[in-house]
Design an enzyme around this catalytic site. Sequence first.
Site, PDB file in Angstrom:
ATOM      1  N   GLU A 266       0.826  -1.218   0.000  1.00  0.00           N
ATOM      2  CA  GLU A 266       0.000   0.000   0.000  1.00  0.00           C
ATOM      3  C   GLU A 266       0.857   1.264   0.000  1.00  0.00           C
ATOM      4  O   GLU A 266       0.619   2.190   0.766  1.00  0.00           O
ATOM      5  CB  GLU A 266      -0.962  -0.006   1.197  1.00  0.00           C
ATOM      6  CG  GLU A 266      -1.924  -1.183   1.161  1.00  0.00           C
ATOM      7  CD  GLU A 266      -3.025  -1.122   2.219  1.00  0.00           C
ATOM      8  OE1 GLU A 266      -2.762  -0.634   3.325  1.00  0.00           O
ATOM      9  OE2 GLU A 266      -4.146  -1.565   1.903  1.00  0.00           O
ATOM     10  N   ASP A 339      -8.463  -8.907   3.573  1.00  0.00           N
ATOM     11  CA  ASP A 339      -8.221  -7.848   4.556  1.00  0.00           C
ATOM     12  C   ASP A 339      -9.295  -7.761   5.630  1.00  0.00           C
ATOM     13  O   ASP A 339     -10.145  -6.877   5.569  1.00  0.00           O
ATOM     14  CB  ASP A 339      -8.114  -6.502   3.821  1.00  0.00           C
ATOM     15  CG  ASP A 339      -7.626  -5.390   4.739  1.00  0.00           C
ATOM     16  OD1 ASP A 339      -7.163  -5.715   5.842  1.00  0.00           O
ATOM     17  OD2 ASP A 339      -7.706  -4.216   4.343  1.00  0.00           O
ATOM     18  N   GLU A 361      -2.220 -12.601  12.260  1.00  0.00           N
ATOM     19  CA  GLU A 361      -2.593 -11.241  12.668  1.00  0.00           C
ATOM     20  C   GLU A 361      -4.105 -11.151  12.545  1.00  0.00           C
ATOM     21  O   GLU A 361      -4.658 -11.368  11.470  1.00  0.00           O
ATOM     22  CB  GLU A 361      -1.924 -10.204  11.750  1.00  0.00           C
ATOM     23  CG  GLU A 361      -2.373  -8.772  12.008  1.00  0.00           C
ATOM     24  CD  GLU A 361      -1.719  -7.740  11.065  1.00  0.00           C
ATOM     25  OE1 GLU A 361      -0.511  -7.841  10.778  1.00  0.00           O
ATOM     26  OE2 GLU A 361      -2.439  -6.828  10.614  1.00  0.00           O
ATOM     27  N   GLU A 367     -12.673  -2.438  12.118  1.00  0.00           N
ATOM     28  CA  GLU A 367     -12.639  -1.635  10.893  1.00  0.00           C
ATOM     29  C   GLU A 367     -13.756  -2.006   9.922  1.00  0.00           C
ATOM     30  O   GLU A 367     -14.422  -1.132   9.372  1.00  0.00           O
ATOM     31  CB  GLU A 367     -11.272  -1.814  10.206  1.00  0.00           C
ATOM     32  CG  GLU A 367     -11.203  -1.158   8.847  1.00  0.00           C
ATOM     33  CD  GLU A 367      -9.851  -1.332   8.159  1.00  0.00           C
ATOM     34  OE1 GLU A 367      -8.926  -1.912   8.752  1.00  0.00           O
ATOM     35  OE2 GLU A 367      -9.732  -0.861   7.020  1.00  0.00           O
TER      36      GLU A 367
HETATM   37  C1  BDP Z   1      -6.232  -2.162   6.017  1.00  0.00           C
HETATM   38  C2  BDP Z   1      -6.508  -0.795   6.553  1.00  0.00           C
HETATM   39  C3  BDP Z   1      -5.340   0.144   6.444  1.00  0.00           C
HETATM   40  C4  BDP Z   1      -4.107  -0.533   7.006  1.00  0.00           C
HETATM   41  C5  BDP Z   1      -3.871  -1.837   6.276  1.00  0.00           C
HETATM   42  C6  BDP Z   1      -2.736  -2.644   6.856  1.00  0.00           C
HETATM   43  O1  BDP Z   1      -7.608  -0.272   5.847  1.00  0.00           O
HETATM   44  O2  BDP Z   1      -5.672   1.304   7.155  1.00  0.00           O
HETATM   45  O3  BDP Z   1      -3.001   0.280   6.896  1.00  0.00           O
HETATM   46  O4  BDP Z   1      -4.996  -2.655   6.383  1.00  0.00           O
HETATM   47  O5  BDP Z   1      -3.036  -3.616   7.542  1.00  0.00           O
HETATM   48  O6  BDP Z   1      -7.161  -3.013   6.608  1.00  0.00           O
HETATM   49  O7  BDP Z   1      -1.581  -2.354   6.618  1.00  0.00           O
END
Ligand code: BDP
Length: 684
Positions: A266, A339, A361, A367
């Site tokens: 990301e 996710d 994890e 969220e």
């Molecule tokens: C997603 C979230 C983001 C996190 C990312 C992560 O939306 O904010 O930075 O995972 O785990 O679920 O790195």
Amino acid sequence: MRFIHSVLFLGFISMHLFAENGHQLWLRSGSGKSINVVCNKKSSTLNIAEEELKSGWKGQAGKNIYLIIKRDDLIKGDGFILSDNKIQANTDLGILYGVYELLRRQNVGDDIKFDVCNPAYEYRVLNHWDNLDGTIERGYAGNSIFWRDGEDAFVVKEEDKVLWQEYARANASIGINGTVLNNVNASPEMLTHNVLNRVKAIADILRPYGIKTYLSIKFSSPSMIGGLETSDPFDSKVNEWWNEKAKEIYQLIPDFGGFLVKANSEGQPGPQDYGRTHADGANMLADAVKPYGGVIMWRAFVYQTSEEDRAKQAYNEFMPLDGQFRDNVIIQVKNGPIDFQPREPFSPLFGAMKSSSIMPEIQITQEYLGQGIHLVFLAPMWEEFLKSDTYRKGKGSTIANCTDGSLITQKYTAIAGVSNIGLDANWCGHLFAQANWYAFGRLAWNNSLTSEQIANEWLIQTFKNTDQKSAIFNPDWELNFLKPIKQMMLDSREAAVNYMMPLGLHHIFAAEEHYGPGPWWAPKGIRKDWTPPYYHQADSVGIGFNRTATGSNGVCQYSENVSLLFSNTITCPEMYLLWFHHLSWTYKMKSGRTLWDELCYRYDSGVKQVRHFQTVWDKVQPYVDFQRFFHVQRKLREQSRNAQLWKDACLLYFQQYSHLPIPYDIERPVHELDVIIKEDLERH
Ligand code: BDP
């Protein structure tokens, strides 16, 4: 008339129960009886153990309790042996855990008999996604308890210390022994002098409770704050920089745990920026912390391209590197391949990597599960995950067995939970979200506990009035409070799946806030795999993501048994159906209904479940103090409105493709799709 009367009467009673704001969490058991504690050693951890026993003892008054540090082969790590009048452990921390277990059993009413209690995972770690300015990524309970902005950002105040100590105690009471203090999207500033001094102050408070501190690091720190030209892991100056940084940290914090790393994910920098691999990057850091006993938790949450099915990418990137990581690197893998969705099958990396330590994890902060508003008890989701069978070594190779060292030897066993803690008086925003923090700790300690046991423990400790004077308000507490509320908790996750994304649907949220419905959401220019249509694939024929051999073939990443199970629509559990298959709207489900009808019923039942939770909660008013009662009541009302919106939005949107009527025995939508979409667009 009688009805009004009783409502007034119930209201009257609860107004008179002592108001609580939830700050005491599950540790509100009140004063104990006298006890005589005998211990063969002194230390700050043992002092805490003794104090806890003296203030919380609920057994026979005046009893002798022996705390004994003595090696026993039955005890592993910080485990302990419990018996009626003795706690034995190899370590001071083991004694403290034994004390908390003893007190928990007294409060909950469980037997205290000879029992060997060893932790399932050696590292039981919270991940805080806290930023240095005090905000929290995906935090729904106020700002950070560790960081704040402004002139006093680095002043360690008395109130900070009090809070950190309360935090440490709560964690120790459920066996958590590590905490990553900052966001995985890390600021390079994290490794600067002022910040490290504050980390030291935090570590000093957490230490007696057995909690080690860890930091998330930005991979490009050497060039961003170290004045180097590169952060290439093959550059000797970069290596030197990390070695020096590790030395500096360990001088301040001798028991520092290590680093957590989100790299090439990301938009975060990573070794691939220099043509190196995840293993190259992880190994450089592993070497830097190795002399001090530190570990690197290297995240496998990666999906670099938008061409390949996102669910396949972590496996594709990490499998070829198996065997290349140093032994103090642990690969941290999210429970599912995408996710933290309300429901995902397990990530195929579990049970696949053969020569690396792997740790799950999971996300405690909700969220994708209603955030600070919805009552969703997550233990059932984690239990489902931990019990999933990878078939790594034949039937029964559950994720729990594959990660806790019982089936496969790993150098390290660990589990991480993304924290839901903030500055809110009740820590977690929603009172019931405390149960998720609690459940994480309990499962990290004992991954075979059931959700039912955890809910039971949490409810008794959180709500039962131990105060004798209030006993009058507790008639039939088990029957009228514990039983229905426990059931509500146990049903709450399935309810959320039903009203949000049943039958294997996933990631159909509006925008990046991941809260409300948005199956239509697909702004121009954005990565396809950040938009719901990519995931639900609804068209005139049907709905679902084809991950079988005729589609992305994501199933082939699982072991043969699992792959066969998921590939076949007959054997694929219906809860994962649309995760693996694109099926016609009229596909026949096990219930005999068409897929479209089944979808409608699922959404509708989710709404009905939340409406039912409202009734269940209202009925327990006599058993809850007014502050906590009204807090939860308001949240449930909002959750009900949201659930209705989810149902209406998704059914009306998908109906544009199915062209089929919503079954007539289901309540009609009350929102207009065009209005929902318009309001959604205005908001985002
Ligand atoms: C997603 C979230 C983001 C996190 C990312 C992560 O939306 O904010 O930075 O995972 O785990 O679920 O790195």
